[in-house]
Design an enzyme around this catalytic site. Sequence first.
Site, PDB file in Angstrom:
ATOM      1  N   ARG A 167     -16.291 -53.331  24.344  1.00  0.00           N
ATOM      2  CA  ARG A 167     -15.277 -53.870  25.698  1.00  0.00           C
ATOM      3  C   ARG A 167     -15.713 -53.310  26.658  1.00  0.00           C
ATOM      4  NH1 ARG A 167     -11.621 -57.143  22.084  1.00  0.00           N
ATOM      5  NH2 ARG A 167     -12.926 -58.212  20.799  1.00  0.00           N
ATOM      6  N   GLU A 214     -14.285 -54.411  29.618  1.00  0.00           N
ATOM      7  CA  GLU A 214     -13.311 -54.016  30.659  1.00  0.00           C
ATOM      8  C   GLU A 214     -13.056 -53.181  31.006  1.00  0.00           C
ATOM      9  OE1 GLU A 214      -9.496 -56.769  28.469  1.00  0.00           O
ATOM     10  OE2 GLU A 214     -11.106 -57.284  26.942  1.00  0.00           O
ATOM     11  N   ARG A 271      -3.260 -49.787  25.815  1.00  0.00           N
ATOM     12  CA  ARG A 271      -3.612 -50.202  24.944  1.00  0.00           C
ATOM     13  C   ARG A 271      -4.750 -51.215  24.965  1.00  0.00           C
ATOM     14  NH1 ARG A 271      -1.816 -56.220  23.817  1.00  0.00           N
ATOM     15  NH2 ARG A 271      -1.839 -57.516  25.594  1.00  0.00           N
ATOM     16  N   HIS A 272      -5.162 -51.054  25.736  1.00  0.00           N
ATOM     17  CA  HIS A 272      -7.133 -51.103  25.398  1.00  0.00           C
ATOM     18  C   HIS A 272      -7.880 -50.033  25.637  1.00  0.00           C
ATOM     19  CE1 HIS A 272      -5.231 -54.914  27.380  1.00  0.00           C
ATOM     20  NE2 HIS A 272      -6.397 -55.423  27.120  1.00  0.00           N
ATOM     21  N   GLU A 297      -0.169 -58.243  19.971  1.00  0.00           N
ATOM     22  CA  GLU A 297      -0.696 -58.653  18.850  1.00  0.00           C
ATOM     23  C   GLU A 297      -1.847 -57.341  18.076  1.00  0.00           C
ATOM     24  OE1 GLU A 297      -4.206 -59.626  20.816  1.00  0.00           O
ATOM     25  OE2 GLU A 297      -4.687 -59.196  18.481  1.00  0.00           O
ATOM     26  N   SER A 335      -6.343 -61.261  15.410  1.00  0.00           N
ATOM     27  CA  SER A 335      -6.237 -63.177  16.146  1.00  0.00           C
ATOM     28  C   SER A 335      -7.387 -63.740  15.022  1.00  0.00           C
ATOM     29  CB  SER A 335      -6.534 -62.933  17.221  1.00  0.00           C
ATOM     30  OG  SER A 335      -6.066 -64.660  17.727  1.00  0.00           O
ATOM     31  N   ARG A 394      -4.918 -50.017  17.467  1.00  0.00           N
ATOM     32  CA  ARG A 394      -3.397 -50.800  17.542  1.00  0.00           C
ATOM     33  C   ARG A 394      -2.738 -50.573  15.813  1.00  0.00           C
ATOM     34  NH1 ARG A 394      -4.219 -55.947  21.589  1.00  0.00           N
ATOM     35  NH2 ARG A 394      -5.478 -54.796  23.135  1.00  0.00           N
TER      36      ARG A 394
END
Lengths: 531, 531
Positions: A303, A305, A311-312, A454, A457, A505
């Site tokens: 990712r 991002e 948490r990333h 979370e 998903s 996670r």
Amino acid sequence: MGEEKPMELTAGDELSKKALKKQQKEAEKAAKKAERKAQVQMQQDAIDKEDISVGKYGQLNMIQSKEAYKERNFIHVKELNKKLENQTVWLRGRLHTSRAKGKQCFIVLRQQSYTVQGLAAVNEQISKQMIKFISNITKESIIDIEAIIKIVPAIIESCTQKDVEVHIQRIFIVSAAKPQLPLQIEDAARAVNESDDTGLNIKVNQDTRLDNRILDLRTPANQAIFRVEAGVCKLFRDILTAKGFVEIHTPKIISAASEGGANVFTVSYFKGNAYLAQSPQLYKQMAIAADFDKVFTIGAVFRAEDSNTHRHLTEFVGLDLEMAFKYHYHEVIDTIGQMFTELFKGLRDNYADEIAAVHQQYAVEPFKFLDPPLKLEFPQAIELLSEAGVTLGEEDDLSTPDEKLLGKLIKVKYDTDFYILDKYPLAIRPFYTMPDPNNPKASNSYDMFMRGEEIISGAQRIHDPDFLTERAKHHGVDIEKIRSYIDAFRYGCPPHAGGGIGLERVVMLYLGLDNIRKVSMFPRDPKRLTP
Amino acid sequence: MGEEKPMELTAGDELSKKALKKQQKEAEKAAKKAERKAQVQMQQDAIDKEDISVGKYGQLNMIQSKEAYKERNFIHVKELNKKLENQTVWLRGRLHTSRAKGKQCFIVLRQQSYTVQGLAAVNEQISKQMIKFISNITKESIIDIEAIIKIVPAIIESCTQKDVEVHIQRIFIVSAAKPQLPLQIEDAARAVNESDDTGLNIKVNQDTRLDNRILDLRTPANQAIFRVEAGVCKLFRDILTAKGFVEIHTPKIISAASEGGANVFTVSYFKGNAYLAQSPQLYKQMAIAADFDKVFTIGAVFRAEDSNTHRHLTEFVGLDLEMAFKYHYHEVIDTIGQMFTELFKGLRDNYADEIAAVHQQYAVEPFKFLDPPLKLEFPQAIELLSEAGVTLGEEDDLSTPDEKLLGKLIKVKYDTDFYILDKYPLAIRPFYTMPDPNNPKASNSYDMFMRGEEIISGAQRIHDPDFLTERAKHHGVDIEKIRSYIDAFRYGCPPHAGGGIGLERVVMLYLGLDNIRKVSMFPRDPKRLTP
């Protein structure tokens, strides 16, 4: 394929740090040189003084597989106990600490998370020179010891092996550590709320830990964390394999970015460009269209991002699964829910020591779960939040603080750290999510949570190409760009659902840790690409 | 972490093929329209003619999880047998073939690799219209059938379920396939040396297969190949876990390319560049320096080589392991050799059906191995080749044809398809390879082979930072660029050895297949990035 290429070599540190490092290096070099000189001198002294212990200690030649020494009776430090009293054994471990006291020297030998006290005292076998040699071994050096196991009169609180110590007969350095360590294992291992003997209460910050990961990983908590992580993968696979799932491998290099192309890393691919996969979803779905029925895959997910949060990560390990069902996607939710229940039971039952080791450094509440797991519908979550004073519209998504609060409310009400939230609003899910047939504003989609965050998903996917096209158009997706995805469903595809789980996670939240970098052995984030 | 991003969407085909594709599409569209019209007409006819079978057949609404139909007694086609005679069951599978014959229609229903004959004939329950509907279902459509199991008087050779057929009571289309398929499953599944009924002997070429992978993967051989591949991973992990190995995950995005930077994919990483890892070796070695003792990892490995051969991919799955040893790297060779023996036994014993399914399409000699495995030294290989007329210098590497020939010579002499070749010349191995202490021209390194092709390459690594520096200099490697690699050994590191195995090569060679693309679900090579 199997050829080992010259491995990749991390370039090292930023330019700005170079000068400082160089100075440090030179100082260390000088120290090392002095150290060596001292050792050489010492060895010379030994010879000069007709050392009675000659041949019983020293720096081994680099182990180059010249001899096998198969006769040496090696055992693991964790196996040392009273029953072995008076036996002579070989041990290999690290010099954790040492303390010379006149004519004797105490050491602590560490092998992985296990420690034992060792002792050498001047006697008819052991010379003063040998004691001096032992007391000069640098911390973290790997050493071989031949020793006799002795029961101790009083429990040794500071070691994991509390009722025995070992009396050193021979001792050799296998691999010497530099005299200066960038961090001390004791500091890195210290419990979060504990103060040290000196009262200085030295903590090691995250970046120092990660910059010196090979040292940091030697703490008991870290030794345990990555065994728990291996356990999560093993349980995930074993549970799903027993349920008839087939493991697949999906490509990480893909030809086109997702719609928009946001958050995707670009790769130079020969004369063109390619991208790093943000999820194996398309490939899992193709495996379903190809009759594999139930599939899972564990692999790197990327990712791009620029998120610098607890948490990333930019690269993490995805535990993904996808499953065909007969008539209702709850067949899949129930399978995933049951998988988690079995996973939590497996961790609790098979990794109790590791979990305890982590919690000794990071004290947290043990993880609670229900069997079968709690399943709520989205409107119930909205209602719980509303009762707590947080008002959300029926088509609003939950923010991270909302999720955290919801986790706390559910913990109070249901006493579980794991739950499933079903029936998310259609408007906030991707175009390929199957709408709820009974409620135009809802969808056949779900998230699952651990300690209010979370971790997976998922949804029933639309398996009908015409309806998928319609939904994509509704979302303003360019149909041309997703044609091959839509076409995957044109040769007959069973209804199916699935989801993607972030490994790190799950481990972070199961253990109650506060930062995802603690559970990624070599984490990658927008600011960290090394080691 | 677990959020499902909108998945990646493959951009589709090259521009040059577009026009042709468009024509095809339009033709298919017209055909589909006609088909639909016919169906609608048929349904109308049924109503008009007071169809006695109304409600017993038809196109289901898209399964949107409206109802669960839990009362339906579904069983798998593979479970159909004589003992279930006269039972009524539900089946979901694909229409493999159908053949209408006056007032009756025969179908073959396929579920994964299993097939059963189905029959419907006009009677007091089943109308002519229903027969017509069945005979019009397109091949590869997914259908639900309610049927009674009947024993057949004569064996049905063309199905896997040979002694029963099913008498259709109700039949519904769950997901219709397009009328025109880009390849026929029968053609894709045909044994290599078998001719078809028509005598045309249609073969499906590799690119057509890969372009239409979701259809190609439905053949019995492909269903089996990827189950064997899952089996190799499972056995690798289970065997090593039982031996005390810990599974780790290593980053795929790395900060610096290997020396020279050849064959490395570049990634845009925020404002800078990064690279895709060509091997997890550095990280495995760091895990050893961090006291994990024995580690393995399974993950994507990337090679930017413009090699278009039967055995090269740009992305493949690496099965990597690394292990600390006491005094001799043969401790590690023996562990790896034993792992392979157990792996081959596990495949033979637990995947016999899958192996047979592959060999039904691709006939090859079964894989042979010895227990313990054959281990030769490099000079012995040179001698064997020399006896066969191939002269090599003592420091020459084996070419691919040399390896192939050697494999054949060894098969004849020792009757094994697997063997270990130890003690490669130092000159042809990377700088971090430990030299042989007894022979200045040899090294503590090894390759292992299956059917004459290399599947793993490994060695004792140099764990001493000073000697590593010396060897790097000798190889002309820029020390600055590998400083952080060398530094990983400065805080004490046990002697260790390991290796990297190419998953796809193991599967290809174990099964005796001729192209690595057959064992990669979605292969990547310099010319292929889709699907």
